[in-house]
Design an enzyme around this catalytic site. Structure first.
Site, PDB file in Angstrom:
ATOM      1  N   GLN A 127       0.824  -1.201   0.000  1.00  0.00           N
ATOM      2  CA  GLN A 127       0.000   0.000   0.000  1.00  0.00           C
ATOM      3  C   GLN A 127       0.859   1.252   0.000  1.00  0.00           C
ATOM      4  O   GLN A 127       0.522   2.249  -0.641  1.00  0.00           O
ATOM      5  CB  GLN A 127      -0.939  -0.021   1.205  1.00  0.00           C
ATOM      6  CG  GLN A 127      -2.246   0.713   0.984  1.00  0.00           C
ATOM      7  CD  GLN A 127      -3.048   0.131  -0.179  1.00  0.00           C
ATOM      8  OE1 GLN A 127      -2.966  -1.054  -0.469  1.00  0.00           O
ATOM      9  NE2 GLN A 127      -3.820   0.962  -0.848  1.00  0.00           N
ATOM     10  N   HIS A 156       1.968   3.038  -3.322  1.00  0.00           N
ATOM     11  CA  HIS A 156       1.134   3.950  -4.108  1.00  0.00           C
ATOM     12  C   HIS A 156       1.655   5.382  -4.100  1.00  0.00           C
ATOM     13  O   HIS A 156       1.613   6.074  -5.121  1.00  0.00           O
ATOM     14  CB  HIS A 156      -0.289   3.954  -3.552  1.00  0.00           C
ATOM     15  CG  HIS A 156      -1.168   2.874  -4.089  1.00  0.00           C
ATOM     16  ND1 HIS A 156      -1.696   2.892  -5.347  1.00  0.00           N
ATOM     17  CD2 HIS A 156      -1.612   1.726  -3.516  1.00  0.00           C
ATOM     18  CE1 HIS A 156      -2.439   1.810  -5.541  1.00  0.00           C
ATOM     19  NE2 HIS A 156      -2.401   1.087  -4.453  1.00  0.00           N
ATOM     20  N   GLU A 207      -9.636   2.710   4.695  1.00  0.00           N
ATOM     21  CA  GLU A 207     -10.041   2.432   3.320  1.00  0.00           C
ATOM     22  C   GLU A 207      -9.987   0.922   3.061  1.00  0.00           C
ATOM     23  O   GLU A 207     -10.935   0.329   2.564  1.00  0.00           O
ATOM     24  CB  GLU A 207      -9.107   3.171   2.369  1.00  0.00           C
ATOM     25  CG  GLU A 207      -9.375   2.913   0.889  1.00  0.00           C
ATOM     26  CD  GLU A 207      -8.296   3.483  -0.002  1.00  0.00           C
ATOM     27  OE1 GLU A 207      -8.551   3.594  -1.216  1.00  0.00           O
ATOM     28  OE2 GLU A 207      -7.193   3.807   0.483  1.00  0.00           O
ATOM     29  N   HIS A 208      -8.855   0.315   3.390  1.00  0.00           N
ATOM     30  CA  HIS A 208      -8.676  -1.134   3.289  1.00  0.00           C
ATOM     31  C   HIS A 208      -8.336  -1.668   4.681  1.00  0.00           C
ATOM     32  O   HIS A 208      -7.427  -1.143   5.328  1.00  0.00           O
ATOM     33  CB  HIS A 208      -7.513  -1.497   2.361  1.00  0.00           C
ATOM     34  CG  HIS A 208      -7.540  -0.836   1.027  1.00  0.00           C
ATOM     35  ND1 HIS A 208      -6.872   0.352   0.770  1.00  0.00           N
ATOM     36  CD2 HIS A 208      -8.140  -1.193  -0.131  1.00  0.00           C
ATOM     37  CE1 HIS A 208      -7.060   0.692  -0.495  1.00  0.00           C
ATOM     38  NE2 HIS A 208      -7.831  -0.223  -1.073  1.00  0.00           N
ATOM     39  N   ASP A 268      -7.530  -4.847  -5.204  1.00  0.00           N
ATOM     40  CA  ASP A 268      -7.132  -3.770  -6.115  1.00  0.00           C
ATOM     41  C   ASP A 268      -7.379  -4.142  -7.566  1.00  0.00           C
ATOM     42  O   ASP A 268      -7.615  -3.270  -8.411  1.00  0.00           O
ATOM     43  CB  ASP A 268      -5.644  -3.458  -5.937  1.00  0.00           C
ATOM     44  CG  ASP A 268      -5.384  -2.529  -4.761  1.00  0.00           C
ATOM     45  OD1 ASP A 268      -6.348  -1.939  -4.246  1.00  0.00           O
ATOM     46  OD2 ASP A 268      -4.210  -2.391  -4.368  1.00  0.00           O
ATOM     47  N   HIS A 320     -50.346  24.975   2.728  1.00  0.00           N
ATOM     48  CA  HIS A 320     -50.259  23.536   2.520  1.00  0.00           C
ATOM     49  C   HIS A 320     -51.616  22.883   2.745  1.00  0.00           C
ATOM     50  O   HIS A 320     -52.062  22.030   1.969  1.00  0.00           O
ATOM     51  CB  HIS A 320     -49.228  22.921   3.476  1.00  0.00           C
ATOM     52  CG  HIS A 320     -47.805  23.160   3.075  1.00  0.00           C
ATOM     53  ND1 HIS A 320     -47.287  24.414   2.891  1.00  0.00           N
ATOM     54  CD2 HIS A 320     -46.791  22.277   2.836  1.00  0.00           C
ATOM     55  CE1 HIS A 320     -46.015  24.310   2.554  1.00  0.00           C
ATOM     56  NE2 HIS A 320     -45.689  23.025   2.502  1.00  0.00           N
TER      57      HIS A 320
END
Length: 434
Positions: A262, A265, A331-332, A365, A424
């Site tokens: 990870q 990235h 996220e993961h 992924d 109304h």
């Protein structure tokens, strides 16, 4: 590398306080809005001419026409490595299989005799899908964005990806090949904030879109924030992140490799190990330097693992570990424990959960069938990843006959008067007198 936070031996703080204690990448979107705003405004005012000038200045490549010719898309597919094509085709098949089960059906509920509410699921008309191309050309993101949009029934799909100087000003050939495999013919060689502005305002051959999805850097995210309202967006994506919840049964080599994968990235990527085992923590720390040294992108990985967004958190037990990862809302999230599925089912906050030793994040992924466009920065507390639902809108059809309306007229009158909105009530009473 990978600093430690020891939460053992004392009561854990509450979720909000805990979240502030944990490693997290800091992304100041507001700080770049001043840079992004004039870019977007220039595209709004001058269209394709502005896009060309901005691209030349920022990407250092002259793109006379950002619309990618169909011949270039076809050529990219013809020239792709057969093994990469086979992998893309299998990824598409699996992602389609999973996302097909996310289709929504219209439902009609009979509230009373003569009164029904139908929920219709209507796709967004036109979407712009952004595919990053900076540190890594994410051809897999083409699959993750396009497939759910197609299954939702979106009729008009445009893809934008940054031009590559070594590819004649076209997007990465793998990105173009993925578009070809998916039948996407509208592709633009434009990246960054200017790509989001093209989608929002329209420029050149690109008509404005209704919704923009896909990850990107801080400038892409800032442009999405700036244009939100004019366009819908999926999320404000921050740097990618992984958390691993592990006990003493976890394989230290697996854990080290997953944290590194990870961190590969982005220098801002977050990699966090939450564990009940100090022995595992020590073993991971011992293995990481050798694994990093053997990787291609060791510099950016080292920066990510040395950053304040990465670290090891020691906890007393799995209950405490679950509290930590729920506060982090990764996220993961990988679960590498005894009976990992039972632990995974107790997780409340995560973009996606990877269960056991044979489901690393890398699987998700690319080819698990799940979607890899996921909430970051703790947004998994309230948001989901990209799905077919992202591209659909629920619209209620309210159908009441005269008798059904008459039966609730008194309730409407009471509520309208309680809110001091007599008009109304009058709109119902006039129907009773006619």
């Amino acid at each position: 590398m990978l600093s430690r936070i020891d939460l053992r031996g004392s009561a854990l703080p509450g979720p909000r306080e805990l979240a502030h204690l944990l490693p997290r990448a800091g992304t100041d979107i507001d700080a770049v809005l001043a840079t992004v705003r004039p870019i977007c405004e220039d595209v709004r005012l001058r269209g394709a001419e502005a896009v060309r000038e901005i691209t030349a200045r920022l990407d250092r490549v002259d793109v006379p026409d950002m619309a990618v010719p169909q011949a270039a898309i076809d050529e990219a597919l013809a020239g792709i490595d057969p093994t990469v094509r086979a992998a893309l085709e299998e990824a598409i098949r699996r992602v389609r299989t999973v996302h097909a089960d996310q289709r929504r059906t219209d439902v009609t509920t009979q509230v009373v005799r003569g009164g029904t509410v139908t929920e219709r699921w209507v796709p967004v008309r036109r979407v712009g899908l952004y595919v990053p191309g900076g540190l890594a050309p994410l051809l897999s993101s083409v699959v993750m964005n396009v497939v759910p949009a197609q299954i939702a029934g979106v009729e008009s799909i445009a893809v934008a990806s940054p031009p590559q100087r070594d590819n004649g000003g076209l997007p990465d050939p793998g990105v173009l090949a993925a578009c070809a495999l998916l039948g996407v013919t509208e592709v633009y060689a434009v990246g960054g904030a200017q790509a989001i502005a093209v989608f929002g305002y329209g420029a050149g051959a690109c008509a404005p879109v209704d919704l923009v999805t896909g990850p990107g850097n801080v400038y892409v995210t800032a442009a999405k924030r700036l244009l939100r309202g004019l366009i819908g967006i999926d999320s404000e994506a921050g740097p990618t992140e992984v958390a691993v919840l592990a006990d003493d049964t976890a394989d230290a080599g697996h854990v080290a490799a997953d944290l590194i994968s990870q961190a590969e990235h982005d220098p801002l990527a977050g990699a966090v190990l939450v564990t009940t085992s100090e022995e595992l923590a020590d073993a991971v720390l011992a293995l990481v330097p050798g694994q990093v040294a053997a990787t291609k992108h060791s510099d950016r990985i080292t920066t990510a693992l040395n950053g304040t967004q990465s670290g090891i958190v020691l906890v007393d037990d799995l209950d405490a570990g679950l509290a930590v990862v729920d506060a982090y809302a990764a996220e993961h999230l990988e679960i590498q424990t005894r009976d990992p599925r039972a632990v995974a089912l107790r997780v409340r906050n995560a973009g996606a959960v990877f269960v056991g030793p044979w489901a690393p994040v890398s699987l998700g992924d690319y080819i698990a069938g799940s979607n890899h466009v996921l909430p970051t920065g703790g947004c998994a507390r309230h948001s989901s990843g990209l799905s077919v639902q992202t591209f659909l809108r629920g619209i209620h059809l309210v159908e009441y006959d005269e008798q059904a309306l008459a039966e609730v007229a008194g309730h409407i009158d009471a509520l309208a008067n309680a809110e001091d909105l007599p008009g109304h009530a009058a709109a119902v009473r006039v129907r009773q007198r006619s």
